[in-house]
Each structure stands twice: as structure tokens, then as C-alpha cells.
Design an enzyme around this catalytic site. Structure first.
Site, PDB file in Angstrom:
ATOM      1  N   GLN A  98      12.139   8.180  -6.425  1.00  0.00           N
ATOM      2  CA  GLN A  98      11.901   9.621  -6.456  1.00  0.00           C
ATOM      3  C   GLN A  98      13.192  10.429  -6.307  1.00  0.00           C
ATOM      4  OE1 GLN A  98       8.864  10.561  -3.547  1.00  0.00           O
ATOM      5  NE2 GLN A  98       7.480   9.001  -4.323  1.00  0.00           N
ATOM      6  N   HIS A 162      10.295  10.071  -1.090  1.00  0.00           N
ATOM      7  CA  HIS A 162      10.149  11.221  -0.194  1.00  0.00           C
ATOM      8  C   HIS A 162      11.488  11.829   0.238  1.00  0.00           C
ATOM      9  CE1 HIS A 162       5.749  10.232   1.167  1.00  0.00           C
ATOM     10  NE2 HIS A 162       5.924  10.096  -0.151  1.00  0.00           N
ATOM     11  N   GLU A 260      -0.776  20.418   1.629  1.00  0.00           N
ATOM     12  CA  GLU A 260      -0.782  21.609   2.478  1.00  0.00           C
ATOM     13  C   GLU A 260       0.043  22.751   1.896  1.00  0.00           C
ATOM     14  OE1 GLU A 260      -0.932  19.140   6.738  1.00  0.00           O
ATOM     15  OE2 GLU A 260       0.745  20.483   6.292  1.00  0.00           O
ATOM     16  N   TYR A 270       4.458  20.736  12.329  1.00  0.00           N
ATOM     17  CA  TYR A 270       3.369  20.847  11.358  1.00  0.00           C
ATOM     18  C   TYR A 270       2.466  19.609  11.331  1.00  0.00           C
ATOM     19  CZ  TYR A 270       5.049  25.350  10.305  1.00  0.00           C
ATOM     20  OH  TYR A 270       5.384  26.673  10.447  1.00  0.00           O
ATOM     21  N   TYR A 281      -3.969   5.679   2.324  1.00  0.00           N
ATOM     22  CA  TYR A 281      -4.187   5.293   0.934  1.00  0.00           C
ATOM     23  C   TYR A 281      -5.181   4.143   0.838  1.00  0.00           C
ATOM     24  CZ  TYR A 281      -0.330   8.158  -0.813  1.00  0.00           C
ATOM     25  OH  TYR A 281       0.479   9.205  -1.164  1.00  0.00           O
TER      26      TYR A 281
END
Length: 395
Positions: A98, A162, A260, A270, A281
Site C-alpha cells: 500500500q 496502512h 469512520e 479515537y 476479518y
């Protein structure tokens, strides 16, 4: 007759027959919005042949649109003609998984200093991480000059996932950079996103030169990263500044669903992964408890509950242009797996999803931006040989 005290947002949401929102934290059990569009649009391909675009940034006079390609190219495109130039002087990136060349944004004083900011992944013997740097756009030479890294998220880890990462300046000139949790799977209180000693799973706040503001919430904690502004964020890929309040809004990916929309509060936790709306998952097992069960976490203003199908959200922007007056103050979020551009009305902390855009294209949308002059929306498709769409009023 409509009561004059009813806001335009509430009226528009009612007219659009928007999807219901369950609970005070705005957690939706619905996978898609409902409603009838009240605005007719024309969609055209402004730029074509882009390879996995990730970030978009308009020059202030709309004379060019900067586009990052994940593999490592920064393009200066002309959305009127479709022409593009690959700029020299861009840093080497780690384009694995990613990672790669991620977001691009401009300094608030770009007209005078020509500074362009990039977020990107880098690697060393310890793994990889997210970095932010800056350089000067020299358009006549087709380059970014004197590029320098200004902040590197710590630590480097062995993961290709990520990284985040968006970058945005707020109205006070602070630079916010989002960093993902790097896919750590320890779903307890010792998860990296809950440990303020590192930069992972957080949104950082920096000065424009990458230094750490003295006003940051954890600068006086010797065991914490002073750059951290919020923590408990899983993989935040959207940052946008509200045009009226100046608050920074953030969007992030959940695990299975659990995506979110958040309003950032200084020092806020958070919740990820101890308080969350995701499931693990491949299961229906909750990752954490609901946000409302913990007083030490900040709940999202809108979210997608486990079982809803989710909405993996990437780039986001508030609309503040003139082309679509009825959309001013609305929030647009690029949808990846759901393959459309989501549209939300916003009234304070009340967020309501209404009819989406580009749903008929069935393409992953990575980023969205409003042009500063024409007010048209531009959306980047996450694919090889991809278009950047222009969304303008029909007629």
C-alpha cells in the site's frame, strides 16, 4: 411554508430522502444511501492515462492540477487540455504493497513561496514508514527544487500496509499528517495505535517546517511522541478542513466494516482497536467495545457498523465552491471497495449520506478535490490507465 429556522442542510437531507442514521454516534447499519438527487451533473474525463493516482492538489489559480502516482511520479496536469508533465526532483519512494508516493498539498502561502508537500513511504533495514517532505515548484523548469524530508514517522516496521496518509493545512497554518497503524493485529490496549510513544495509528500536527508545535497535547510527556495530535486511528486516508468552523475532519478504514468519519479533537483517543465498530476479518466477532461504553474515547460522527458492508473511505473534501451552491458545506468522500463518490450533508455534528456520485462508473475512487476557481469537483480513479473525472453542472 418552511420554518425559517430550519437549516438548509436539514431541508436538503429531507428532500433527498437520505439514509437513516442509527444512534447518537451516527453509526449506520445501511450499506448504501437512498434518495433522489436534486442536482444534475455532467461527468467528463479531464485527464486520462494516469497510473494509480493517489493525491490531488490544484494550483490556486487553477492553472494546473498536481497528481501523485503511487509508483512514484508527480504529474503537473492541465485539466482543460489533459496535458501533463512528470516533474523532476521528486524523492525516491518505497512503492510496495500500500506504499508509494501518496498525498500532495500546497503551503497556505504557495503564491509567494511555491512550496509543495508530499507524503510517501520509505524503507531501510528496519522496514518501512511514512514520511512527509517539501520542495519548491519551479514550473518553468518542470521540477520540484530543493526537496527535503521534514518529518519521518517512527518506528520503521516490517509491513507493507496502512501507511495512511493525507496531509492538510488548517486555518492556523498547522500541517496535519495521518499515519496508519501498519496492520498490527494485537487488538488489545498495547496495540501501537493506543501507545503514544510512537507515531503509528495517529494524526500528527506539525509546523510547516516539520518541527513540533509547543502547543501539541503530548509535548510535555517524556514517554510520548510530541508530534501526535490524535491517536487510536486505524488507517486514516482522508483529512479535510471544515470551511466554516476550521475543524479538521478525518476518515479512516475499519477492519471488517467499522469505517469512520471523525472530527479531530486535540489529544483525542479515537478508540482503535479497544473501542470500535469493526468485526475481525472473516468473522462476526467485534474487535472492541462500542465507543459509548468507554468515556476515554471519541466516537465518530458517522460510521459503518459491522455487517453493513462498510465504506472504505479514502480522500475527502468539503465543498465550498460556486458551481454547486446547494452543496456548499457538504462533505464528499472517495469510496474504494464501494466504488462511488459519497456525498454527505453536514449540520454541526449531524452527518447524513445522500445520493452518491459516479456510482454508475463502478470504479474505485481514491481522491476528490474541488477546483478553486470553477468550483467543479475532480475525482481520481484508483486503477492503472485511469481517468480523473470532472464533475460540473449539467448545462
Amino acid at each position: 411554508m418552511v420554518d425559517k429556522h430550519i437549516s438548509r442542510r436539514r431541508l436538503l437531507a429531507a428532500v433527498a430522502l437520505s439514509s437513516s442514521v442509527a444512534g447518537c454516534t451516527g453509526i449506520s447499519d445501511e450499506a448504501t444511501p437512498s434518495g433522489n438527487s436534486t442536482t444534475s451533473v455532467e461527468v467528463t474525463e479531464a485527464v486520462t492515462g494516469i497510473s494509480n493516482p493517489w493525491g490531488l492538489a490544484f494550483l490556486p489559480d487553477e492553472s494546473g492540477l498536481l497528481v501523485t502516482e503511487q509508483a512514484g511520479r508527480l504529474l503537473l496536469t492541465d485539466p482543460k487540455t489533459g496535458d501533463r508533465t512528470a516533474l523532476a526532483g521528486v524523492p525516491d519512494v518505497y512503492a510496495g504493497g500500500q506504499g508509494g508516493l501518496l498525498d500532495v498539498t500546497l503551503h497556505p502561502d504557495f503564491d509567494s513561496n511555491h512550496l509543495v508537500y508530499l507524503t510517501y513511504s520509505v524503507a531501510d533495514e528496519g522496514g518501512s514508514t511514512t514520511r512527509v517532505g517539501r520542495g519548491r515548484l519551479e514550473r518553468d523548469r518542470g521540477q520540484i527544487a530543493d526537496f527535503e524530508p521534514i518529518y519521518t514517522a517512527r518506528p520503521f516496521v516490517e509491513s507493507d500496509g496502512h501507511y495512511g496518509s493525507r496531509a492538510v493545512f488548517d486555518t492556523e497554518g498547522y500541517l496535519y499528517v495521518s499515519v496508519g497503524d501498519r496492520q498490527f493485529k494485537d487488538f488489545g490496549p498495547n496495540h501501537v495505535a493506543q501507545l503514544r510513544e510512537n507515531d503509528l495509528g495517529s494524526v500528527l500536527r506539525l509546523h510547516d517546517d516539520g518541527s513540533i508545535p509547543d502547543s501539541n497535547p503530548f509535548v510535555d510527556d517524556p514517554g510520548a511522541s510530541g508530534a501526535v495530535f490524535t491517536f487510536g486511528n486505524r488507517n486514516p486516508q482522508g483529512l479535510a478542513v471544515h470551511p466554516e468552523t476550521g475543524a479538521v475532519w478525518e476518515t479512516e478504514f475499519g477492519e471488517r466494516d467499522g469505517d469512520e468519519i471523525n472530527i479531530l479533537e486535540e489529544g483525542g483517543n479515537y478508540g482503535w482497536p479497544v473501542a470500535d465498530n469493526s468485526c475481525k476479518y472473516g468473522t462476526d466477532d467485534p474487535v472492541g467495545v462500542p465507543h459509548e461504553e468507554r468515556e476515554d474515547v471519541v466516537a465518530p460522527v458517522y460510521g459503518w457498523a459491522c455487517g453493513s458492508g462498510g465504506f472504505p473511505p479514502s480522500g475527502t473534501t468539503f465543498y465550498d465552491g460556486d458551481a454547486f451552491p446547494d452543496w456548499r458545506g457538504d462533505l464528499f468522500i472517495a469510496g474504494l471497495a464501494k466504488r462511488y463518490l459519497a456525498h454527505f450533508t453536514v449540520d454541526g455534528r449531524e452527518v447524513t449520506e445522500v445520493e452518491p456520485l459516479l456510482a454508475d462508473r463502478d470504479q474505485r475512487i481514491r481522491d476528490v478535490i474541488a477546483s478553486p476557481v470553477s468550483g467543479h469537483l475532480y475525482a481520481a480513479v484508483d486503477a492503472d490507465n485511469a481517468p480523473i473525472y470532472r464533475i460540473a453542472p449539467d448545462g
